[in-house]
Design a protein around this motif. Structure first.
Motif, mmCIF file in Angstrom:
data_model
loop_
_atom_site.group_PDB
_atom_site.id
_atom_site.type_symbol
_atom_site.label_atom_id
_atom_site.label_comp_id
_atom_site.label_asym_id
_atom_site.label_seq_id
_atom_site.Cartn_x
_atom_site.Cartn_y
_atom_site.Cartn_z
ATOM 1 N N GLN A 164 -7.772 14.482 4.668
ATOM 2 C CA GLN A 164 -6.693 13.829 3.788
ATOM 3 C C GLN A 164 -6.806 14.410 3.061
ATOM 4 O OE1 GLN A 164 -4.482 9.249 3.983
ATOM 5 N NE2 GLN A 164 -6.986 9.489 5.429
ATOM 6 N N ASP A 165 -8.469 14.513 2.478
ATOM 7 C CA ASP A 165 -8.806 15.794 1.259
ATOM 8 C C ASP A 165 -9.187 14.448 -0.061
ATOM 9 O OD1 ASP A 165 -9.458 16.963 -1.097
ATOM 10 O OD2 ASP A 165 -7.464 18.274 -0.711
ATOM 11 N N TYR A 166 -9.824 13.720 0.535
ATOM 12 C CA TYR A 166 -9.968 12.924 -0.825
ATOM 13 C C TYR A 166 -10.383 13.312 -1.737
ATOM 14 C CZ TYR A 166 -12.265 8.957 -2.697
ATOM 15 O OH TYR A 166 -12.563 7.454 -3.074
ATOM 16 N N ASP A 167 -10.154 12.640 -2.588
ATOM 17 C CA ASP A 167 -10.408 13.168 -3.516
ATOM 18 C C ASP A 167 -11.299 11.410 -4.692
ATOM 19 O OD1 ASP A 167 -11.241 14.571 -6.788
ATOM 20 O OD2 ASP A 167 -9.525 13.898 -7.558
ATOM 21 N N PRO A 168 -12.518 12.302 -4.961
ATOM 22 C CA PRO A 168 -14.092 11.279 -5.592
ATOM 23 C C PRO A 168 -13.074 10.550 -6.817
ATOM 24 C CG PRO A 168 -14.931 12.281 -3.790
ATOM 25 C CD PRO A 168 -13.427 13.075 -4.087
ATOM 26 N N ALA A 169 -13.181 11.168 -7.538
ATOM 27 C CA ALA A 169 -12.688 11.310 -9.544
ATOM 28 C C ALA A 169 -11.694 9.862 -9.219
ATOM 29 C CB ALA A 169 -12.902 12.539 -9.871
ATOM 30 N N SER A 170 -10.874 10.745 -8.825
ATOM 31 C CA SER A 170 -10.013 9.781 -8.881
ATOM 32 C C SER A 170 -9.309 8.982 -7.812
ATOM 33 C CB SER A 170 -8.698 9.997 -9.179
ATOM 34 O OG SER A 170 -7.509 11.285 -7.600
ATOM 35 N N LYS A 171 -10.156 8.567 -7.060
ATOM 36 C CA LYS A 171 -9.964 8.143 -5.410
ATOM 37 C C LYS A 171 -9.124 7.936 -5.461
ATOM 38 C CE LYS A 171 -13.987 5.433 -7.539
ATOM 39 N NZ LYS A 171 -14.807 3.431 -7.965
ATOM 40 N N SER A 172 -8.263 9.158 -4.859
ATOM 41 C CA SER A 172 -7.134 9.298 -4.114
ATOM 42 C C SER A 172 -6.897 9.426 -3.235
ATOM 43 C CB SER A 172 -6.293 8.975 -5.263
ATOM 44 O OG SER A 172 -6.210 10.337 -5.774
ATOM 45 N N TYR A 173 -6.273 10.080 -2.315
ATOM 46 C CA TYR A 173 -5.904 11.212 -1.273
ATOM 47 C C TYR A 173 -4.710 12.084 -2.221
ATOM 48 C CZ TYR A 173 -8.460 8.015 1.632
ATOM 49 O OH TYR A 173 -9.667 7.282 2.301
ATOM 50 N N ASN A 174 -5.098 13.461 -1.484
ATOM 51 C CA ASN A 174 -4.156 14.364 -1.510
ATOM 52 C C ASN A 174 -2.987 14.861 -1.075
ATOM 53 O OD1 ASN A 174 -5.054 15.353 -4.400
ATOM 54 N ND2 ASN A 174 -6.744 16.593 -3.428
ATOM 55 N N ARG A 175 -3.137 13.999 0.444
ATOM 56 C CA ARG A 175 -2.265 13.839 0.721
ATOM 57 C C ARG A 175 -2.764 12.621 2.019
ATOM 58 N NH1 ARG A 175 -4.952 19.035 2.225
ATOM 59 N NH2 ARG A 175 -6.332 18.636 3.851
ATOM 60 N N SER A 176 -1.367 12.211 3.151
ATOM 61 C CA SER A 176 -1.887 10.740 3.690
ATOM 62 C C SER A 176 -0.549 11.254 4.297
ATOM 63 C CB SER A 176 -1.593 9.942 2.955
ATOM 64 O OG SER A 176 -0.715 9.606 2.250
ATOM 65 N N PHE A 177 -0.344 10.322 5.653
ATOM 66 C CA PHE A 177 0.961 9.946 6.377
ATOM 67 C C PHE A 177 0.651 8.704 7.322
ATOM 68 C CE2 PHE A 177 1.673 9.785 10.807
ATOM 69 C CZ PHE A 177 3.562 9.923 10.885
ATOM 70 N N LYS A 178 1.898 7.369 7.350
ATOM 71 C CA LYS A 178 1.867 6.278 8.191
ATOM 72 C C LYS A 178 3.525 6.368 8.437
ATOM 73 C CE LYS A 178 2.841 4.816 2.883
ATOM 74 N NZ LYS A 178 2.590 3.199 2.297
ATOM 75 N N PHE A 179 3.801 5.935 9.175
ATOM 76 C CA PHE A 179 5.134 5.026 10.010
ATOM 77 C C PHE A 179 5.480 4.164 8.557
ATOM 78 C CE2 PHE A 179 3.449 7.155 13.557
ATOM 79 C CZ PHE A 179 4.641 7.854 13.804
ATOM 80 N N LEU A 180 6.898 3.808 8.175
ATOM 81 C CA LEU A 180 6.815 3.146 7.385
ATOM 82 C C LEU A 180 7.665 1.839 8.484
ATOM 83 C CD1 LEU A 180 9.054 5.093 4.467
ATOM 84 C CD2 LEU A 180 6.886 4.205 4.109
ATOM 85 N N ARG A 181 7.946 2.266 9.417
ATOM 86 C CA ARG A 181 8.783 1.081 10.382
ATOM 87 C C ARG A 181 7.518 1.181 11.667
ATOM 88 N NH1 ARG A 181 15.379 2.222 10.286
ATOM 89 N NH2 ARG A 181 15.726 1.900 7.865
ATOM 90 N N SER A 182 8.279 -0.491 11.911
ATOM 91 C CA SER A 182 7.033 -1.011 13.457
ATOM 92 C C SER A 182 7.398 -0.552 14.317
ATOM 93 C CB SER A 182 6.570 -2.126 14.083
ATOM 94 O OG SER A 182 8.591 -2.243 13.573
ATOM 95 N N ASP A 183 8.520 0.477 14.765
ATOM 96 C CA ASP A 183 8.902 1.571 15.457
ATOM 97 C C ASP A 183 9.198 2.845 15.390
ATOM 98 O OD1 ASP A 183 11.226 2.427 14.107
ATOM 99 O OD2 ASP A 183 13.005 1.403 14.971
ATOM 100 N N SER A 184 8.100 3.296 14.524
ATOM 101 C CA SER A 184 7.468 4.335 14.438
ATOM 102 C C SER A 184 8.873 5.379 14.405
ATOM 103 C CB SER A 184 6.760 5.092 15.210
ATOM 104 O OG SER A 184 5.664 3.756 15.850
ATOM 105 N N SER A 185 10.354 5.270 13.720
ATOM 106 C CA SER A 185 11.464 5.957 13.223
ATOM 107 C C SER A 185 11.389 6.966 12.356
ATOM 108 C CB SER A 185 12.317 5.002 13.314
ATOM 109 O OG SER A 185 12.373 3.979 12.990
ATOM 110 N N VAL A 186 11.010 6.037 11.552
ATOM 111 C CA VAL A 186 11.105 6.480 10.311
ATOM 112 C C VAL A 186 9.585 7.363 9.642
ATOM 113 C CG1 VAL A 186 11.187 6.610 7.268
ATOM 114 C CG2 VAL A 186 12.423 5.181 8.990
#
Length: 303
Positions: A244-266
């Motif tokens: 996810q190309d983690y940036d230690p300086a800002s402690k953030s990810y340059n990209r990330s992915f997840k499903f917004l609903r439990s049924d993975s529809s979104v």
């Protein structure tokens, strides 16, 4: 065991030779005729592969720039001297994703270790470039008692205004858009300065604050033993963080992915910056997950 030892010795030898070859190439001057051939080669490749080369600049104007550059090359130049000649012509295409890159110096393991034991020279303070002037934005360590708002007039007897003008010509954004330039010059000014002058341990600054002109010697500082130890204790980046190309300086990810609903529809894909680090693997895995889940919707957030 002897084979492993021999293999390690060979790696060290080849690594040293690679560093030496790279740096010798940077110091060697290239004949003018060869440089002119490189200019022809560059233009031919741009004409062949760029999808819309003359979108922001008429062909006659770009032809003239390349011809003028060839005419001006009369003496041998080192690769990076040539870079500062060719980069502005390429930037004149006025397309933000088109840029010439320089060749950096390589350093041996021992030299890298020595560098890590010291603080970056120009990182002792934060700076802000406004028009063609550089101001000290913050001086966290109070180096040289330089106040925030101090203007840097010269670096090693070179006018800062001349350097900023020179470096602004090395890149562009799309068309007449100027928004990008003011941010990019802040990020790259000292990188370009290092390309020209190498890895320096000290510089002389001419500054002005409250109408008082002073000369300040900026010197690379040794890291405090405590800070160096703390850096060694920083947890290593995990495989998932790399993906996810983690940036230690800002402690953030340059990209990330997840499903917004439990049924993975979104599915939700957040892209902070289009970095290349592990990008192919990340996007391949992400779209495989979306396909396997049978998601109906994909939100791509590039804010």
């Amino acid at each position: 065991m002897s084979r492993i030892f021999t293999f390690l010795i060979l790696i060290i030898i080849f690594s040293c030779q690679s560093v030496k070859r790279n740096n010798l190439f940077l110091e060697k001057k290239i004949p003018a005729e060869a440089l002119r051939n490189d200019i022809n080669f560059t233009y031919q490749k741009l004409q062949r592969f760029h999808p819309n080369l003359y979108w922001y600049i008429p062909k006659a104007d770009l032809d003239h720039k390349f011809d003028s550059l060839k005419t001006s090359i009369r003496e041998p130049l080192t690769p990076n001297e040539f870079f500062f000649k060719l980069a502005p012509v390429i930037a004149s295409v006025n397309e933000g994703h088109l840029r010439l890159r320089s060749i950096g110096r390589k350093y041996s393991k021992s030299a890298q270790k020595e560098m890590k034991s010291k603080k970056p020279l120009f990182a002792l303070m934060d700076y802000k470039i406004i028009d063609n002037r550089i101001f000290v934005k913050e001086n966290k360590e109070n180096f040289g008692k330089i106040k925030a708002g101090t203007e840097i007039l010269k670096i090693n007897d070179e006018n800062v205004s001349d350097l900023v003008k020179k470096y602004r010509k090395l890149y562009s954004s799309d068309g007449d858009n100027k928004t990008f330039q003011k941010y990019f010059i802040n990020l790259t000014f000292f990188n370009y300065y290092t390309i020209e002058n190498g890895y320096l341990d000290s510089v002389k600054l001419k500054t002005v604050c409250d109408k008082v002109i002073e000369e300040v010697h900026l010197k690379r500082q040794k890291k405090e033993e405590k800070k160096a130890t703390e850096e060694k204790l920083i947890p290593k980046i995990t495989a998932d963080q790399k993906l996810q190309d983690y940036d230690p300086a800002s402690k953030s990810y340059n990209r990330s992915f997840k499903f917004l609903r439990s049924d993975s529809s979104v599915a939700y894909l957040k892209i902070k910056s289009f970095s290349a680090t592990y990008a192919r693997k990340f996007y391949d895995q992400t779209f495989r997950k979306i396909k396997t889940a049978g998601s109906q919707y994909l939100i791509i957030d590039v804010r």
